[in-house]
Design a protein around this motif. Structure first.
Motif, PDB file in Angstrom:
ATOM      1  N   GLU A  14       0.867  -1.167   0.000  1.00 19.68           N
ATOM      2  CA  GLU A  14       0.000   0.000   0.000  1.00 19.68           C
ATOM      3  C   GLU A  14       0.911   1.226   0.000  1.00 19.68           C
ATOM      4  O   GLU A  14       1.807   1.352   0.845  1.00 19.68           O
ATOM      5  CB  GLU A  14      -0.901   0.021   1.230  1.00 19.68           C
ATOM      6  CG  GLU A  14      -1.845   1.212   1.241  1.00 19.68           C
ATOM      7  CD  GLU A  14      -2.721   1.257   2.485  1.00 19.68           C
ATOM      8  OE1 GLU A  14      -3.595   2.136   2.563  1.00 19.68           O
ATOM      9  OE2 GLU A  14      -2.524   0.399   3.381  1.00 19.68           O
ATOM     10  N   ILE A  35       0.944   5.311   0.203  1.00 14.97           N
ATOM     11  CA  ILE A  35       0.114   6.437   0.622  1.00 14.97           C
ATOM     12  C   ILE A  35       0.785   7.734   0.191  1.00 14.97           C
ATOM     13  O   ILE A  35       1.956   8.008   0.513  1.00 14.97           O
ATOM     14  CB  ILE A  35      -0.097   6.423   2.145  1.00 14.97           C
ATOM     15  CG1 ILE A  35      -0.720   5.084   2.574  1.00 14.97           C
ATOM     16  CG2 ILE A  35      -0.991   7.583   2.577  1.00 14.97           C
ATOM     17  CD1 ILE A  35      -0.759   4.881   4.072  1.00 14.97           C
ATOM     18  N   ASN A  36       0.024   8.544  -0.544  1.00 12.50           N
ATOM     19  CA  ASN A  36       0.540   9.818  -1.051  1.00 12.50           C
ATOM     20  C   ASN A  36      -0.583  10.862  -0.971  1.00 12.50           C
ATOM     21  O   ASN A  36      -1.633  10.703  -1.606  1.00 12.50           O
ATOM     22  CB  ASN A  36       1.010   9.642  -2.498  1.00 12.50           C
ATOM     23  CG  ASN A  36       1.444  10.953  -3.134  1.00 12.50           C
ATOM     24  OD1 ASN A  36       0.893  11.337  -4.147  1.00 12.50           O
ATOM     25  ND2 ASN A  36       2.431  11.635  -2.564  1.00 12.50           N
ATOM     26  N   ASN A  37      -0.368  11.908  -0.146  1.00  8.82           N
ATOM     27  CA  ASN A  37      -1.394  12.939   0.014  1.00  8.82           C
ATOM     28  C   ASN A  37      -2.743  12.354   0.421  1.00  8.82           C
ATOM     29  O   ASN A  37      -3.785  12.652  -0.184  1.00  8.82           O
ATOM     30  CB  ASN A  37      -1.539  13.757  -1.282  1.00  8.82           C
ATOM     31  CG  ASN A  37      -0.272  14.517  -1.624  1.00  8.82           C
ATOM     32  OD1 ASN A  37       0.463  14.949  -0.715  1.00  8.82           O
ATOM     33  ND2 ASN A  37      -0.004  14.676  -2.905  1.00  8.82           N
ATOM     34  N   ASP A  38      -2.716  11.476   1.407  1.00 10.41           N
ATOM     35  CA  ASP A  38      -3.917  10.841   1.967  1.00 10.41           C
ATOM     36  C   ASP A  38      -4.650   9.935   0.963  1.00 10.41           C
ATOM     37  O   ASP A  38      -5.799   9.564   1.191  1.00 10.41           O
ATOM     38  CB  ASP A  38      -4.908  11.899   2.489  1.00 10.41           C
ATOM     39  CG  ASP A  38      -4.312  12.667   3.661  1.00 10.41           C
ATOM     40  OD1 ASP A  38      -3.568  12.047   4.458  1.00 10.41           O
ATOM     41  OD2 ASP A  38      -4.595  13.868   3.762  1.00 10.41           O
ATOM     42  N   LYS A  39      -3.994   9.613  -0.138  1.00 13.80           N
ATOM     43  CA  LYS A  39      -4.589   8.687  -1.109  1.00 13.80           C
ATOM     44  C   LYS A  39      -3.768   7.414  -1.150  1.00 13.80           C
ATOM     45  O   LYS A  39      -2.529   7.465  -1.136  1.00 13.80           O
ATOM     46  CB  LYS A  39      -4.657   9.320  -2.493  1.00 13.80           C
ATOM     47  CG  LYS A  39      -5.340   8.416  -3.518  1.00 13.80           C
ATOM     48  CD  LYS A  39      -5.492   9.103  -4.870  1.00 13.80           C
ATOM     49  CE  LYS A  39      -6.195   8.185  -5.859  1.00 13.80           C
ATOM     50  NZ  LYS A  39      -6.364   8.797  -7.199  1.00 13.80           N
ATOM     51  N   SER A  40      -4.457   6.275  -1.180  1.00  9.74           N
ATOM     52  CA  SER A  40      -3.765   4.978  -1.197  1.00  9.74           C
ATOM     53  C   SER A  40      -3.727   4.386  -2.604  1.00  9.74           C
ATOM     54  O   SER A  40      -4.719   4.445  -3.346  1.00  9.74           O
ATOM     55  CB  SER A  40      -4.466   3.987  -0.262  1.00  9.74           C
ATOM     56  OG  SER A  40      -4.283   4.346   1.096  1.00  9.74           O
TER      57      SER A  40
END
Length: 656
Positions: free
Chosen positions: A558, A560-565
């Protein structure tokens, strides 16, 4: 306007037209059957003592040529001035095998063909038909037909100046308009037929030249059936050598009938692991059995049952053996002959003879009893193995009955009684899915992160039993397996020794369009997945063959980048995703199913639009069996060898 039915409505197709319109009227059931008719004539020449080789050629235009080295089919004029070739190839019920039962034996004492329709029927139902006789008088006779009609140039006769060996050569191509679009003898049919005939005609060599594939094969057994049985019966599991009984007798079926001769050769061996049966008459494989099957079943069952009783080998109140128990360890080939035709029809797949049945049964019982008396050690091995087969069959049958009782539930009334099962609302088995998840910890997220209309969940309670290594009694005492089978609804495919079916299975009762396995992408998850596949392979293999079993590919990472998975299913995918991201990001191993949120569960494993399904297909079955047997079966040495050979690969992978 009304239909008129009067004298003008009656039409005649003529003999040729009638045969082409309805080939089954003379017993030609298919385009392939014509091959048996022409080959049978060549084999009869060998059986009469002429020629030890038959060459079969598949020509580039799809026609087939059969060349034998017999006496050459008579094609000249007879003493009445009639052309013989016309009788052989252009006249039904004309031939040289009608006097086989006469005192002098006729031209063919025991022949495959006797009805006089094979060559003519093949000619009538072919687009082209060519016959060449390399005759004993030093001439070559040749005639050709098109759709059963002789070419205008008629019979061609010339001297055999090339020194061609005496014999007959027939070339033909079945007519597609006669045989519903089938105008070429199937390669597989040719090969299987030649293999068969090589077995039952020891010393006769069959050569198959396929000019369409540029392949050539030879089918030959010097000692015929004996060599063939030895090739089936491995020494490791053999209980006896190949045994051969032979007899010739004379009798009749009814009081008013004329006597005829029969000959019977019985070849058999007993083996712990192998079983096989084949019955031939006048060298034709009796696909539908008949008399030989009857006297074999009767004789072997009677003699072995008698031996068991006389030696007190049955348990108290134990039921007697059946022929199935004998057949489980019996490799048997019978080759019978008669001087009159005993075939029930032109297809030559079954024979019926009251005289043969009574005479051979009596004789074979006597021979078997003598063998058992003279070979006590072999007799003891045979009867004990038959008892093992019997008790194994009864045990498997009892297991089938027990599991049938356990599985007599409907999906509605098991919902509240199967621990870990959550049903869906739809009953449409063309849409519903059964999702198998790893452990109850995954049940909550799976239940919330699904489409409750068509997705049902069953959470497995720990690792299930290894169904490949367990007997049926142990398997069906396992609550997890029994519950899963109840939920499936289609029953089980129970097999006794040598994979004989004792089924309660019906795929039409399957309640799901897909059975989907979801496990963690770790060692434990892979193990559970493998055990589930082993279960389906052992108990419901048809579900694999029909493409009903799927595996969901679980994500490894997983990101995670800027609250996006983002989810990656391999290291390569992870690297590709990372290369496209801007700013800070976190890469972590994907959570186990039990830690997933419902949203994550839906996106990665449940949503038909985004999940990655791997279908377990028919092509996987053989490879699957190989590795199931290696890793989950009894091959301990094979597992050790595999580990020694491949251990370095796993170490290198771990270090990376």
């Amino acid at each position: 306007m009304t239909n008129q039915y009067n004298s003008d409505s009656i039409q005649s197709l003529g003999i040729l037209g009638g045969v082409r319109a309805k080939p089954a009227s003379i017993g030609l059931e298919s385009h392939n059957h014509t091959f048996l008719e022409i080959l049978g004539n060549a084999i009869d020449e060998h059986r009469a003592g002429y020629g030890n080789e038959i060459i079969v050629t598949k020509n580039k235009d799809g026609s087939v040529t059969i060349r034998d080295f017999g006496r050459g089919v008579p094609m000249g004029k007879n003493s009445d001035g009639e052309w013989s070739y016309k009788k052989v190839f252009d006249e039904l019920w004309a031939g040289g095998k009608y006097k086989n039962n006469e005192e002098d034996g006729g031209n063919y004492l025991y022949s495959l063909g006797t009805n006089g329709v094979g060559a003519t029927g093949t000619n009538y139902t072919s687009d082209l038909f060519k016959a060449t006789a390399f005759a004993q008088d030093g001439n070559i006779y040749h005639v050709e037909y098109e759709k059963g009609v002789e070419w205008k140039k008629g019979l061609q006769i010339r001297k055999n100046e090339e020194g061609e060996k005496v014999g007959t050569e027939i070339t033909w191509r079945p007519s597609a308009e006669v045989f519903r679009g089938k105008g070429e003898i199937d390669d597989e049919f040719i090969i299987e037929t030649l293999k068969d005939q090589a077995v039952v005609n020891g010393g006769l060599k069959f050569i198959f030249k396929n000019h369409k594939t540029s392949e050539e094969s030879v089918y030959y057994y010097e000692n015929g059936v004996i060599d063939y049985i030895k090739s089936i019966s491995s020494n490791e599991h053999a209980l006896t050598d190949v045994i051969h009984f032979s007899t010739e007798q004379k009798g009749k079926d009814n009081e008013n009938d004329k006597d005829y001769k029969i000959k019977a050769d019985i070849y058999f061996a007993f083996n712990r692991e192998a079983s096989f049966s084949r019955y031939y008459h006048n060298s034709s494989w009796l696909e539908n059995g008949g008399t030989p099957e009857d006297f074999i079943k009767n004789s072997f069952t009677f003699v072995i049952d008698k031996f068991l009783k006389e030696n007190n080998l049955y348990n108290k109140n134990e039921k007697k053996i059946s022929f199935d128990d004998v057949a489980d360890s019996l490799i048997i080939v019978t080759s019978t002959y008669s001087t009159i035709s005993l075939f029930t029809d032109q297809t030559k797949k079954k024979i019926n003879s009251d005289f043969m049945k009574v005479a051979i049964t009596k004789w074979l019982r006597e021979q078997l009893e003598v063998y058992f008396t003279e070979n006590p050690m072999e007799a003891d091995k045979i009867v004990k193995q038959v008892l093992i087969n019997k008790r194994s069959r009864e045990k498997a049958e009892q297991a089938r009955l027990n599991i049938k009782k356990k599985l007599q539930s409907t999906v509605n009334n098991i919902t509240n009684r199967v621990d870990g099962f959550v049903n869906c609302t739809s009953k449409d088995n063309t849409k519903t899915e059964l999702v198998l998840v790893e452990g109850k910890s995954a049940l909550g997220a799976a239940k919330q992160g699904r489409n409750s209309e068509f997705q049902a969940i069953y959470a497995l309670r720990g690792k299930i039993l290894n169904c490949l290594k367990s007997d049926y009694d142990k398997i069906f005492k396992n609550d997890i397996i029994v519950d899963l089978l109840k939920i499936l609804g289609c029953g089980v495919e129970i097999k006794s020794k040598h994979n004989k079916e004792l089924n309660s299975f019906d795929i039409n009762n399957l309640r799901w369009s897909k059975i989907i396995i979801i496990t963690d992408a770790d060692v434990d998850g892979y193990h559970i997945r493998t055990l589930l596949l082993a279960l389906f392979y052992r108990l419901t293999p048809t579900l694999i063959k029909e493409g009903k079993i799927y595996i969901v590919e679980s994500p490894l990472y997983e990101i995670i980048n800027n609250d996006k998975s983002y989810f990656a299913y391999s290291d390569q995918e992870k690297d590709e995703i990372v290369s496209k991201l801007k700013g800070k990001f976190i890469v972590q191993r994907s959570k186990g199913l039990g830690e997933n949120t419902p949203e994550m569960m839906w996106e990665t494993t449940m949503n038909p639009e985004t999940r990655r399904l791997i279908q377990v297909t028919m092509e996987d079955v053989e490879e699957m069996q190989k590795y199931f047997d290696l890793f989950l079966g009894d091959d301990l040495q094979g597992r050790k060898d595999y580990i020694e050979t491949h251990l370095h690969e796993y170490i290198e992978h771990a270090l990376d």
